[in-house]
Design a protein around this motif. Structure first.
Motif, PDB file in Angstrom:
ATOM      1  N   LEU A  11      44.102   0.430 -16.176  1.00 39.27           N
ATOM      2  CA  LEU A  11      44.215  -1.011 -16.293  1.00 39.27           C
ATOM      3  C   LEU A  11      43.588  -1.531 -17.584  1.00 39.27           C
ATOM      4  CD1 LEU A  11      43.211  -1.877 -12.605  1.00 39.27           C
ATOM      5  CD2 LEU A  11      45.505  -1.821 -13.556  1.00 39.27           C
ATOM      6  N   VAL A  12      42.782  -0.683 -18.223  1.00 42.47           N
ATOM      7  CA  VAL A  12      41.991  -1.141 -19.378  1.00 42.47           C
ATOM      8  C   VAL A  12      42.677  -0.687 -20.672  1.00 42.47           C
ATOM      9  CG1 VAL A  12      39.702  -1.005 -20.457  1.00 42.47           C
ATOM     10  CG2 VAL A  12      39.919  -0.991 -17.962  1.00 42.47           C
ATOM     11  N   LYS A  13      42.576  -1.523 -21.686  1.00 40.37           N
ATOM     12  CA  LYS A  13      43.164  -1.170 -22.986  1.00 40.37           C
ATOM     13  C   LYS A  13      42.512   0.102 -23.524  1.00 40.37           C
ATOM     14  CE  LYS A  13      45.511  -3.324 -25.592  1.00 40.37           C
ATOM     15  NZ  LYS A  13      46.971  -3.126 -25.871  1.00 40.37           N
ATOM     16  N   GLU A  14      43.327   0.904 -24.233  1.00 44.72           N
ATOM     17  CA  GLU A  14      42.868   2.224 -24.651  1.00 44.72           C
ATOM     18  C   GLU A  14      41.604   2.142 -25.508  1.00 44.72           C
ATOM     19  OE1 GLU A  14      45.825   1.034 -24.886  1.00 44.72           O
ATOM     20  OE2 GLU A  14      47.295   2.414 -24.030  1.00 44.72           O
ATOM     21  N   LEU A  53      38.364   1.856 -23.622  1.00 46.62           N
ATOM     22  CA  LEU A  53      37.993   2.843 -22.610  1.00 46.62           C
ATOM     23  C   LEU A  53      36.603   3.455 -22.803  1.00 46.62           C
ATOM     24  CD1 LEU A  53      41.328   4.699 -21.790  1.00 46.62           C
ATOM     25  CD2 LEU A  53      39.896   3.327 -20.275  1.00 46.62           C
ATOM     26  N   PRO A  54      36.259   3.842 -24.067  1.00 50.03           N
ATOM     27  CA  PRO A  54      34.896   4.426 -24.215  1.00 50.03           C
ATOM     28  C   PRO A  54      33.805   3.455 -23.783  1.00 50.03           C
ATOM     29  CG  PRO A  54      36.249   4.864 -26.147  1.00 50.03           C
ATOM     30  CD  PRO A  54      37.026   3.917 -25.317  1.00 50.03           C
ATOM     31  N   LEU A  55      33.935   2.191 -24.255  1.00 49.33           N
ATOM     32  CA  LEU A  55      32.935   1.195 -23.881  1.00 49.33           C
ATOM     33  C   LEU A  55      32.940   0.963 -22.361  1.00 49.33           C
ATOM     34  CD1 LEU A  55      30.905  -1.065 -24.678  1.00 49.33           C
ATOM     35  CD2 LEU A  55      32.878  -2.611 -24.755  1.00 49.33           C
ATOM     36  N   PHE A  56      34.170   0.903 -21.782  1.00 49.09           N
ATOM     37  CA  PHE A  56      34.276   0.645 -20.350  1.00 49.09           C
ATOM     38  C   PHE A  56      33.707   1.813 -19.537  1.00 49.09           C
ATOM     39  CE2 PHE A  56      36.886   0.401 -16.373  1.00 49.09           C
ATOM     40  CZ  PHE A  56      36.297  -0.758 -15.889  1.00 49.09           C
ATOM     41  N   GLN A  57      33.967   3.034 -20.044  1.00 53.72           N
ATOM     42  CA  GLN A  57      33.396   4.204 -19.354  1.00 53.72           C
ATOM     43  C   GLN A  57      31.880   4.131 -19.350  1.00 53.72           C
ATOM     44  OE1 GLN A  57      34.304   6.875 -17.773  1.00 53.72           O
ATOM     45  NE2 GLN A  57      36.526   7.033 -17.996  1.00 53.72           N
ATOM     46  N   GLU A  58      31.344   3.790 -20.507  1.00 53.63           N
ATOM     47  CA  GLU A  58      29.878   3.813 -20.664  1.00 53.63           C
ATOM     48  C   GLU A  58      29.199   2.644 -19.964  1.00 53.63           C
ATOM     49  OE1 GLU A  58      26.541   3.611 -24.229  1.00 53.63           O
ATOM     50  OE2 GLU A  58      28.669   3.629 -24.735  1.00 53.63           O
TER      51      GLU A  58
END
Lengths: 146, 640
Positions: B323-326, B329-334
């Protein structure tokens, strides 16, 4: 069994002397007689049989019949055999049986024709049989029709 | 009766109720069995009497009849043949006949059913005794029969008696035989009638017991269960259930009904709560995402579907990361997934969602963890607030700010140009004055201390005026930034080099906290060092001798893709004058004797040229506290 053999022997002993000494007179060797004033003039053979076997006990007027047996052996045997179709012994047993059953007393027995006539002369309701040649005024003969 | 049932049976346990029904059935069976037992007993009694009295009497009567007949035959033979032996044999039978008659008499004495026969037997016995007395004597002497009228009369009398007695014996035998036969037929008929009656009775009892059992079963079991069924049906159809009537705690059915009612009440409350929650979810402005621990989307609300432009069927089962822009993703993962899976809440994380229609959607992402009873993560409850409009407003505001800054910069540039022009015009005379004073002091040895002091003051004031003019020239000129990647450590090192003398003079202890993780800042190195030097010099100047100055640096996320540096400088001096706080960064505003009033103004100018800001405040624990923030990458203003 012994009883029957004994009875047979007695009967044989009873009839043997008769059959040897008196020849049986067939037909009209006897006559039926009654009191001279008895209104009965004739009887049939059957009526005679009924009267002397105790089956008819009264005269037509209602009076009791008094049977008188003639002890004259010749007449008696002739009468029983020709008229009643029985031997004297059989008739004797017959009347004993009637007596045993209480139905009737034994008939009177007269020793001969004279005795019979004398008795009938004074007994109005008596009946008997005598030799045909013995008939006299003391008694009245009854004709026997077939 | 009904009250009793209500009080004791209707409130009893199921076991009691079932036993009541079974007891009714057993009572019916007991009545039928008792009736059968009674009638059979009566018949057995009668049959026993028949066996003990009726049958023996019939047999004895037959025997006495046959014996007497035999005796008369023997007497007859003796009479006809004159055999005395026959008469003696016949006499012997008398004993047996009398014995039988006596036995029969005894049998009839013990029962009231054979009164008539008993009387008959007694009479017969007397008659026979008379007969026998005569016969035993008469038949012994029949040889004189023809000559004895008396004997003939006796024999005739015996003959009559004999026939009468024989008829009596025959009559008795027939009577008793008929009685037995009649009794047997009666018993047979009775047995048939009894069978029919008992069959009918069984049917009646069965029907009555069934009806009563059914009535009781209905009253005690079926009706209460039907009530519960009605409650269930009503609840299923209307979600409405009436409270069951009062009952005993021993009544399991009532307890079941009550429990069901209580359950419906709880369920109703739960349903109300659920409806309430569903309403909240439905009407909430934010978009709801519920993920399973494997990050699979399991529930969304209407707002989410509208936000992403997809139906619920399409969305459910999607992965959280899809659902998250590519680029996010790193920021969202972290910052998003990892804290959530670690059980931590995530608050207002700014990210972009993917959308086929809108491309990317800026949102503020918040999430928390839902645990199950075993304290394991059962779901991740996430809410996304669309900040597209806010972004637009921010962009507009930024434009306005930029325009304002440009206007301000333009006016400042004009002032600066005027000031520079004035300063430049003033600097030549001032240089002449300064040089002349120096010459006067060098050429003329002033002996009068008063003149020497005046000359010194003039030189000092000339120098001060020159410094002021230089600052004024510097402040008034527009800055040309030359961005360069530099870490905070390098910046601080160069800054400390510039203020090393002042720091050493006041023996200041510098406390440094660096959380910038050696991130490169895109800044104009010289200007940034100048700004930091100004702030540090200010802190050192206001710090007491041997005091402590703290410097810290960390990174803040200002947008999902942009971070800013946050540098804080604190001293332990007297702090800022609250009355002059709002004019602190204005030019020529100084509270320090000898200050030009352009230091903090220059700091703000440099920082604002970097797209940042500077704030001043008094620390709660005392001392002045300056905070500068600027983006670590060049601000858009420089590209405009």
């Amino acid at each position: 069994m012994t009883r029957y053999i004994l009875s047979f022997l007695i009967t044989a002993a009873f009839f043997l002397p008769i059959s040897l000494s008196l020849p049986v007179q067939a037909g009209k060797g006897f006559i039926i007689v009654v009191h001279k004033e008895n209104s009965c003039k004739a009887l049939s053979t059957i009526e005679v049989q009924h009267i002397f076997l105790g089956k008819q006990r009264t005269w037509p007027n209602g009076a009791s019949i008094t049977l008188v047996m003639n002890k004259n052996d010749d007449i008696h045997e002739l009468f029983t055999r020709s008229m009643l179709q029985k031997s004297p012994t059989q008739l004797s047993v017959y009347w004993r049986k009637i007596l045993y059953s209480g139905a009737s007393m034994l008939p009177l027995a007269m020793k001969d024709d004279e005795a019979v006539k004398s008795y009938l002369n004074v007994h109005q309701n008596a009946i008997s049989y005598i030799a045909a040649g013995s008939l006299d005024k003391q008694v009245h003969q009854v004709t026997v029709n077939k | 009766m009904r009250c009793y049932l209500h009080k004791h049976l209707a409130t009893g346990s199921i076991r009691t109720k079932v036993w009541t029904c079974v007891f009714i059935a057993l009572a019916g069976y007991f009545i039928a069995t008792l009736s059968s037992f009674y009638f059979n007993s009566r018949q057995a009694t009668r049959l026993a009497q028949l066996q003990k009295v009726g049958f023996p009497l019939a047999l004895l009567s037959d025997e006495v009849h046959r014996t007497f007949k035999s005796q008369t035959e023997q007497y007859e033979n003796a009479f006809l043949t004159g055999e005395v032996e026959q008469a003696i044999q016949a006499n012997r039978l008398s004993a047996r006949i009398l014995e039988i008659l006596e036995e029969m008499k005894k049998l009839t004495e013990h029962t009231s059913l054979y009164k008539e026969e008993s009387q008959l037997i007694i009479t017969l016995k007397n008659d026979y005794t008379t007969f026998y007395t005569l016969a035993s004597e008469a038949y012994m002497r029949t040889q004189s029969l023809e000559t004895s009228i008396e004997l003939q009369k006796k024999v005739q009398q015996l003959g009559s008696s004999q026939i009468r007695i024989l008829a009596a014996f025959n009559n008795l035998a027939s009577l008793l035989g008929d009685e037995v036969e009649r009794n047997i037929q009666q018993e047979q008929k009775y047995a048939q009638t009894n069978t029919l009656f008992l069959g009918f009775l069984f049917v009646i009892v069965l029907v009555i017991a069934t009806l009563i059992s059914r009535r009781f079963a209905n009253f005690l079991l079926i009706d209460p269960l039907a009530q519960i069924q009605s409650m269930v049906t009503s609840f299923a159809l209307n979600q409405e259930v009436n409270e069951p009537s009062m009952g005993s705690v021993n009544d399991e059915i009532h307890t079941l009904g009550t429990s069901f009612w209580e359950m419906t009440q709880v369920l109703e409350q739960t349903m109300v709560s659920r409806d309430f929650v569903d309403n909240i979810i439905k009407n909430m402005s934010g978009s709801l995402f519920v993920f399973l621990p494997d990050l699979t989307l399991t529930k969304v609300n209407k707002t989410t579907q509208i936000l992403l432009g997809q139906s619920e069927e399409t969305l459910l089962g999607c992965s959280m990361t899809s659902l998250v822009k590519e680029e996010m993703l790193p920021l969202f993962q972290e910052k998003g997934i990892q804290p959530l899976l670690a059980g931590e809440d995530v608050v207002n994380l700014e990210i972009y969602l993917r959308s086929e229609k809108r491309g990317k959607i800026p949102i503020l992402f918040s999430g928390s963890v839902l645990y199950d009873q075993d304290n394991r993560i059962s779901a991740l409850i996430c809410v996304a607030n669309d900040i597209t409009e806010r972004k637009k407003v921010e962009k507009t505001l930024r434009k306005i700010e930029i325009e304002r800054a440009l206007a301000k910069t333009a006016s400042l540039a004009a002032i600066g140009e005027l000031t520079s022009s004035l300063a430049h015009e003033m600097r030549n005379p001032l240089s002449s004055i300064k040089m002349n004073i120096s010459t006067i002091r060098q050429q003329f040895k002033l002996t009068d201390p008063a003149f020497q002091e005046l000359a010194a003051i003039a030189a000092e004031q000339s120098g001060r005026l020159e410094t002021m003019l230089n600052d004024l020239l510097g402040y008034g000129r527009p800055l040309q930034l030359h961005f360069k990647a530099i870490t905070f450590q390098d910046l601080l090192r160069d800054t400390l080099t510039a203020i090393a003398k002042e720091k050493k003079d006041k023996a200041i202890a510098l406390h440094i906290t660096d959380d910038s993780t050696s991130t490169n800042f895109q800044v104009d190195e010289e200007l940034m060092i100048r700004a930091l030097s100004n702030l540090l010099l200010n802190a050192i100047q206001w710090s007491p001798q041997g005091g402590e100055v703290s410097v810290s640096c960390r990174l803040d996320a200002i947008t999902p893709s942009q971070q800013q540096a946050r540098i804080e400088i604190r001293d332990h001096g007297p702090g800022l004058n609250e009355a002059k706080m709002d004019r602190l960064f204005q030019p020529f505003m100084t509270t320090r004797e000898g200050g030009t009033g352009l230091g903090l103004a220059n700091v703000r100018k440099i920082i604002e040229y970097h797209g940042g800001s500077v704030e001043a405040s008094n620390h709660p624990d005392g001392g002045a506290h300056f905070t500068i923030t600027f983006p670590i990458s060049p601000p858009p203003v420089n590209h405009l």
